[in-house]
Structures are given as structure tokens and as C-alpha cells.
Design a protein around this motif. Structure first.
Motif, PDB file in Angstrom:
ATOM      1  N   LEU A   1       8.153   4.528  -4.483  1.00 37.08           N
ATOM      2  CA  LEU A   1       7.515   3.618  -3.710  1.00 37.08           C
ATOM      3  C   LEU A   1       7.362   3.933  -2.372  1.00 37.08           C
ATOM      4  O   LEU A   1       6.142   3.593  -1.742  1.00 37.08           O
ATOM      5  N   GLU A   2       8.116   4.922  -1.813  1.00 40.73           N
ATOM      6  CA  GLU A   2       7.854   5.399  -0.513  1.00 40.73           C
ATOM      7  C   GLU A   2       6.599   6.168  -0.409  1.00 40.73           C
ATOM      8  O   GLU A   2       5.882   6.203   0.315  1.00 40.73           O
ATOM      9  N   GLY A   3       6.524   7.136  -1.367  1.00 36.61           N
ATOM     10  CA  GLY A   3       5.283   7.920  -1.650  1.00 36.61           C
ATOM     11  C   GLY A   3       4.013   7.051  -1.694  1.00 36.61           C
ATOM     12  O   GLY A   3       3.244   7.161  -0.860  1.00 36.61           O
ATOM     13  N   LEU A   4       3.963   6.199  -2.653  1.00 35.91           N
ATOM     14  CA  LEU A   4       2.719   5.249  -2.757  1.00 35.91           C
ATOM     15  C   LEU A   4       2.553   4.576  -1.418  1.00 35.91           C
ATOM     16  O   LEU A   4       1.326   4.277  -1.024  1.00 35.91           O
ATOM     17  N   ALA A   5       3.487   4.136  -0.820  1.00 32.84           N
ATOM     18  CA  ALA A   5       3.410   3.188   0.601  1.00 32.84           C
ATOM     19  C   ALA A   5       2.784   4.051   1.630  1.00 32.84           C
ATOM     20  O   ALA A   5       2.300   3.695   2.853  1.00 32.84           O
ATOM     21  N   SER A   6       2.832   5.465   1.541  1.00 33.47           N
ATOM     22  CA  SER A   6       2.565   6.474   2.682  1.00 33.47           C
ATOM     23  C   SER A   6       1.205   6.693   2.630  1.00 33.47           C
ATOM     24  O   SER A   6       0.609   7.179   3.637  1.00 33.47           O
ATOM     25  N   TRP A   7       0.313   6.096   1.451  1.00 31.21           N
ATOM     26  CA  TRP A   7      -1.199   6.609   1.419  1.00 31.21           C
ATOM     27  C   TRP A   7      -1.960   5.626   0.975  1.00 31.21           C
ATOM     28  O   TRP A   7      -3.107   5.568   1.357  1.00 31.21           O
ATOM     29  N   TRP A   8      -1.561   4.402   0.266  1.00 29.98           N
ATOM     30  CA  TRP A   8      -2.070   3.558  -0.166  1.00 29.98           C
ATOM     31  C   TRP A   8      -2.273   1.967   0.590  1.00 29.98           C
ATOM     32  O   TRP A   8      -2.897   1.670   1.094  1.00 29.98           O
ATOM     33  N   THR A   9      -1.108   1.459   0.500  1.00 23.87           N
ATOM     34  CA  THR A   9      -0.662   0.188   1.204  1.00 23.87           C
ATOM     35  C   THR A   9       0.905   0.139   1.326  1.00 23.87           C
ATOM     36  O   THR A   9       1.560   0.528   0.660  1.00 23.87           O
ATOM     37  N   ARG A  10       0.870  -0.249   2.684  1.00 19.35           N
ATOM     38  CA  ARG A  10       2.602  -0.006   2.940  1.00 19.35           C
ATOM     39  C   ARG A  10       3.276  -1.245   2.256  1.00 19.35           C
ATOM     40  O   ARG A  10       4.322  -1.029   2.267  1.00 19.35           O
ATOM     41  N   ASP A  11       2.492  -2.243   1.920  1.00 24.86           N
ATOM     42  CA  ASP A  11       3.078  -3.561   1.139  1.00 24.86           C
ATOM     43  C   ASP A  11       2.982  -2.961  -0.398  1.00 24.86           C
ATOM     44  O   ASP A  11       2.378  -3.315  -1.226  1.00 24.86           O
ATOM     45  N   THR A  12       4.137  -2.024  -0.936  1.00 25.57           N
ATOM     46  CA  THR A  12       4.073  -1.537  -2.189  1.00 25.57           C
ATOM     47  C   THR A  12       5.549  -1.932  -2.650  1.00 25.57           C
ATOM     48  O   THR A  12       6.653  -1.695  -1.910  1.00 25.57           O
ATOM     49  N   ALA A  13       5.641  -2.299  -3.885  1.00 18.32           N
ATOM     50  CA  ALA A  13       6.887  -3.067  -4.519  1.00 18.32           C
ATOM     51  C   ALA A  13       6.733  -2.708  -5.840  1.00 18.32           C
ATOM     52  O   ALA A  13       5.812  -2.405  -6.491  1.00 18.32           O
ATOM     53  N   GLY A  14       8.194  -2.822  -6.608  1.00 19.54           N
ATOM     54  CA  GLY A  14       8.190  -2.596  -7.845  1.00 19.54           C
ATOM     55  C   GLY A  14       9.003  -1.434  -8.443  1.00 19.54           C
ATOM     56  O   GLY A  14       9.630  -1.038  -7.764  1.00 19.54           O
ATOM     57  N   ASP A  15       8.621  -1.049  -9.608  1.00 17.99           N
ATOM     58  CA  ASP A  15       9.283  -0.014 -10.565  1.00 17.99           C
ATOM     59  C   ASP A  15       8.245   0.906 -10.926  1.00 17.99           C
ATOM     60  O   ASP A  15       7.459   0.685 -11.786  1.00 17.99           O
ATOM     61  N   PRO A  16       8.106   2.054 -10.173  1.00 18.55           N
ATOM     62  CA  PRO A  16       7.259   3.113 -10.342  1.00 18.55           C
ATOM     63  C   PRO A  16       7.445   4.030 -11.365  1.00 18.55           C
ATOM     64  O   PRO A  16       6.795   4.877 -11.821  1.00 18.55           O
ATOM     65  N   LYS A  17       8.449   3.646 -12.291  1.00 16.47           N
ATOM     66  CA  LYS A  17       8.662   4.630 -13.552  1.00 16.47           C
ATOM     67  C   LYS A  17       7.897   4.082 -14.709  1.00 16.47           C
ATOM     68  O   LYS A  17       7.419   2.988 -14.595  1.00 16.47           O
ATOM     69  N   GLN A  18       7.746   4.981 -15.698  1.00 17.19           N
ATOM     70  CA  GLN A  18       7.166   4.603 -16.702  1.00 17.19           C
ATOM     71  C   GLN A  18       7.544   3.210 -17.631  1.00 17.19           C
ATOM     72  O   GLN A  18       8.700   3.239 -17.330  1.00 17.19           O
TER      73      GLN A  18
END
Length: 147
Positions: free
Chosen positions: A24-41
Motif C-alpha cells: 500500500l505504501e509503494g502504490l500510494a507513493s506513485w499512483w494515488t495517496r488514497d490507496t487502501a485494501g489488500d495488495p496480496k494475491q
């Protein structure tokens, strides 16, 4: 079916690229700061872009050099499309291959999203190489005045 296909090269290790795509930290650092959920498969990640709405992505594949999502909620044009990130080793660097696959047609929204994906992939590259991406709401704006 039309696809959006983009790429960039980086000397960043594949494990660091994967972290930017699978946390979540990685995704929020480049796409949108408002990122939530479960990034696992098999998890679901929600990406929100303020009053513009957002997307729910079901994570369908996470591997050392591949991350694939399927859009399960968002604008109708996105539902059922797949977002695929593939990391290819190219001698002295890694090449990130990006595909947003399965669009029903090339329409104005497709063209808009193609350009926005390019800006966000450059944001990802900057996050990986400089430690500072440009996620929404600090992203590069492409809308014309009055839109």
C-alpha cells in the motif's frame, strides 16, 4: 480489443519495483495517496482520486517479476480490464513493461487514460529512482481548461 502499452527502463532492482507495486505504501507513493485494501494475491485494492472517483482492483497475480490486476469496480470502460506489470531483466537494467488490456474500444476516455498512465508510470520511475513520485493529487494534470 485495444490495449494501452507503455515501458521504461531503470537500474532499480526488481525487488524494489515489486515493492512499489505490491505494498500500500509503494502504490500510494506513485499512483494515488488514497490507496487502501489488500495488495496480496486474491486481495482487492481500492484507489481513490478525490471527487473523480476511483477503482477497485482484484489482485490476480503476484510473482517476483509480475503483478496483474483486474478492475472489478470503477468506470464502465474499466470493468473487466486487466492491468499488468512485467519486469524484464535487460543486462544492465530492468525494463518495466506495462499493459492495460481488454478495452472494448478506442474512445476519448481510452485516449485520456493512455496519457494519464504515461504520467503515472513516470511518477513510478521517479519514485524508484529519486524517492519522490507524483501521485494524485500532485500528479501531472492533462485536462484542458473548462473540463
Amino acid at each position: 480489443m485495444p490495449n494501452i502499452c507503455l515501458t521504461f527502463g531503470t537500474k532499480t532492482p526488481a525487488s524494489d519495483i515489486c515493492a512499489a507495486l505490491t505494498t500500500l505504501e509503494g502504490l500510494a507513493s506513485w499512483w494515488t495517496r488514497d490507496t487502501a485494501g489488500d495488495p496480496k494475491q486474491d486481495g482487492t485494492v481500492t484507489f481513490t482520486f478525490g471527487s473523480n472517483g476511483g477503482f477497485d482492483m482484484r489482485v490476480i497475480k503476484v510473482a517476483p517479476r509480475q503483478v496483474h490486476w483486474e478492475c472489478i469496480k470503477g468506470p464502465e470502460d474499466w470493468i473487466g480490464t486487466r492491468i499488468e506489470f512485467e519486469i524484464q531483466e535487460e543486462g544492465s537494467h530492468n525494463q518495466l513493461m506495462f499493459r492495460h488490456a481488454g478495452w472494448k474500444s478506442e474512445n476519448p476516455f481510452f485516449h485520456h487514460c493512455s496519457t494519464k498512465w504515461a504520467t503515472f508510470l513516470l511518477s513510478l520511475r521517479d519514485q524508484l529512482e529519486k524517492g519522490e513520485g507524483r501521485p494524485f493529487p500532485d500528479d501531472i494534470k492533462i485536462e484542458a481548461s473548462g473540463m
